[in-house]
Design a protein around this motif. Structure first.
Motif, PDB file in Angstrom:
ATOM      1  N   TRP A  72      30.272  -9.151  66.393  1.00  0.00           N
ATOM      2  CA  TRP A  72      29.213 -10.136  66.674  1.00  0.00           C
ATOM      3  C   TRP A  72      28.562  -9.852  68.030  1.00  0.00           C
ATOM      4  O   TRP A  72      27.351  -9.970  68.186  1.00  0.00           O
ATOM      5  CB  TRP A  72      29.765 -11.557  66.636  1.00  0.00           C
ATOM      6  N   CYS A 140      27.224 -15.482  53.381  1.00  0.00           N
ATOM      7  CA  CYS A 140      26.900 -14.507  52.331  1.00  0.00           C
ATOM      8  C   CYS A 140      26.695 -15.227  51.005  1.00  0.00           C
ATOM      9  O   CYS A 140      27.134 -14.777  49.930  1.00  0.00           O
ATOM     10  CB  CYS A 140      27.991 -13.444  52.182  1.00  0.00           C
ATOM     11  N   PRO A 151      26.767  -8.501  51.208  1.00  0.00           N
ATOM     12  CA  PRO A 151      26.444  -7.804  52.466  1.00  0.00           C
ATOM     13  C   PRO A 151      26.656  -6.292  52.368  1.00  0.00           C
ATOM     14  O   PRO A 151      26.186  -5.538  53.221  1.00  0.00           O
ATOM     15  CB  PRO A 151      27.424  -8.420  53.475  1.00  0.00           C
TER      16      PRO A 151
HETATM   17  N1  PHE Z   1      33.625  -8.157  55.642  1.00  0.00           N
HETATM   18  C1  PHE Z   1      32.422  -7.491  56.047  1.00  0.00           C
HETATM   19  C2  PHE Z   1      32.581  -6.986  57.491  1.00  0.00           C
HETATM   20  O1  PHE Z   1      33.671  -6.906  58.003  1.00  0.00           O
HETATM   21  C3  PHE Z   1      31.188  -8.325  55.830  1.00  0.00           C
HETATM   22  C4  PHE Z   1      31.193  -9.606  56.601  1.00  0.00           C
HETATM   23  C5  PHE Z   1      30.680  -9.620  57.873  1.00  0.00           C
HETATM   24  C6  PHE Z   1      31.735 -10.763  56.083  1.00  0.00           C
HETATM   25  C7  PHE Z   1      30.690 -10.783  58.619  1.00  0.00           C
HETATM   26  C8  PHE Z   1      31.774 -11.926  56.828  1.00  0.00           C
HETATM   27  C9  PHE Z   1      31.273 -11.908  58.105  1.00  0.00           C
HETATM   28  O2  PHE Z   1      31.635  -6.601  58.142  1.00  0.00           O
END
Ligand code: PHE
Length: 355
Positions: A72, A140, A151
């Motif tokens: 993030w 999502c 995603p």
């Molecule tokens: N699981 C995937 C990842 O690790 C997609 C995802 C991203 C799911 C962010 C939820 C939150 O990137």
């Protein structure tokens, strides 16, 4: 010694809180790890698979939640890292699976929005739909139209853009034509990545624990199937780990032929020192939580109601994000792992200061 018990794992962890639930009907363990609860919400997908023991499931949850905090931060979205793991003792299907997911949704609800979920390894679009109908803390998902938003293709697109940035950084051109790319894991992200690579004229080498899947991909896109245990020795220009973690370790790194590593898997390094091992071998490593951030970008933007075109444009920022990391790392003669970490930590510190 590496921690092995549940209390030891939690004590050694840099995060804040873990919710633990034993699911008697399926004899599985559910963990929700909140790495940085100072953020407005801790967000990360739910992983569901069979683990040899619950401790392995918890270890995965803790590492993945920490990785999410950095993911993030890398894309400048103000979530904290979270992750859920449903550690199965055996495969579950049908009504039993639904019962388990229902209890998982209730567990997520009990956190009143402190945890936001999404898909991860072992969770199908059908599962997302099922969970999202039972908790509004599922990302999502289009909660108005009641349809899941995958995603995976965005994660793959980000990795594709990142791979080209890495190629340009090392060779001066980002043309993938006839470059040999080994894709390990042909799931929700590996498969769309193969399609993009094929369109760009790359030569595919594919491997998957399910040999049938690998054969099917080659039948459609050309290339070669590589046996899972031969993957680390296979000649290639770029290695794209797109499934499980820790594929880069003391044993595999000396064997790799690739000059670039760019893949969608989370937690690709077994231990932090593996970043140094790659540097010493002259292999350019795209830090996992950066190069696989396309899915996270899509989650945040679709939450805000942005269009597919806007999301794609935003995912393309992967190019300058990674290029900046490569340049800083090159200037410092260090692994890109360090440059990426510094940049992410700066953002996290800024957020904490503003809070
Ligand atoms: N699981 C995937 C990842 O690790 C997609 C995802 C991203 C799911 C962010 C939820 C939150 O990137």
């Amino acid at each position: 010694m590496a921690p092995t018990t549940i209390p030891d794992l939690i004590m050694a962890w840099s995060g804040r809180s873990v919710l633990v639930q034993y699911d008697k009907p399926t004899a599985s363990w559910m963990f929700i790890a909140l790495h940085d609860p100072t953020a407005k919400q801790c967000v990360g997908g739910v992983r569901m698979k069979v683990y040899p023991c619950p401790e392995d499931g918890l270890r995965d949850a803790l590492r993945l939640a920490e990785g999410m905090t950095y993911k993030w931060a890398a894309i400048d979205v103000e979530f904290g890292g979270g992750k859920a793991v449903i550690a199965l003792s055996r495969p579950v299907a049908g009504a039993e699976r639904q019962g388990l997911l229902e209890r998982f949704a209730a567990m997520a609800n009990s956190l009143n929005g402190r945890y936001g979920s999404g898909p991860d390894l072992g969770i199908t679009q059908e599962d997302v739909d099922f969970i999202a109908k039972r908790t509004r803390y599922m990302h999502c998902y289009d909660h108005t139209r009641r349809v899941p938003i995958d995603p995976g293709p965005y994660t793959a697109y980000g990795a594709f853009v990142g791979m080209k940035a890495a190629l340009r950084h090392t060779t001066g051109t980002d043309n993938l034509r006839d470059r040999v790319v080994l894709v390990q894991g042909l799931g929700d992200t590996g498969l769309p990545l193969c399609n993009l690579l094929h369109e760009a004229g790359a030569a595919l080498r594919v491997t998957d624990i399910d040999g049938g899947r690998a054969k099917a991909v080659v039948a459609e896109l050309g290339g070669e199937v590589v046996a899972p245990d031969a993957a680390y020795d296979a000649p290639c220009d770029i290695y794209a780990p797109c499934a499980i973690g820790a594929t880069l370790n003391e044993d595999t790194i000396p064997r790799l032929k690739a000059k670039i590593i760019a893949g969608t898997a989370n937690n690709q390094l077994a231990v932090p020192e593996d970043g140094e091992r790659l540097l010493q071998r002259g292999i350019l490593y795209c830090p996992d939580y950066v190069v696989n951030g396309g899915g996270a970008v899509s989650l945040a933007m679709f939450d805000e109601g942005k269009s597919v075109a806007e999301v794609r444009t935003s995912v393309e920022a992967m190019d300058r994000r990674l290029t900046a990391i490569f340049q800083e790392a090159a200037a410092n003669h260090e692994s890109p792992v360090h440059a990426a970490r510094r940049k992410a930590e700066l953002r996290i510190a800024k957020r904490h200061a503003a809070a």
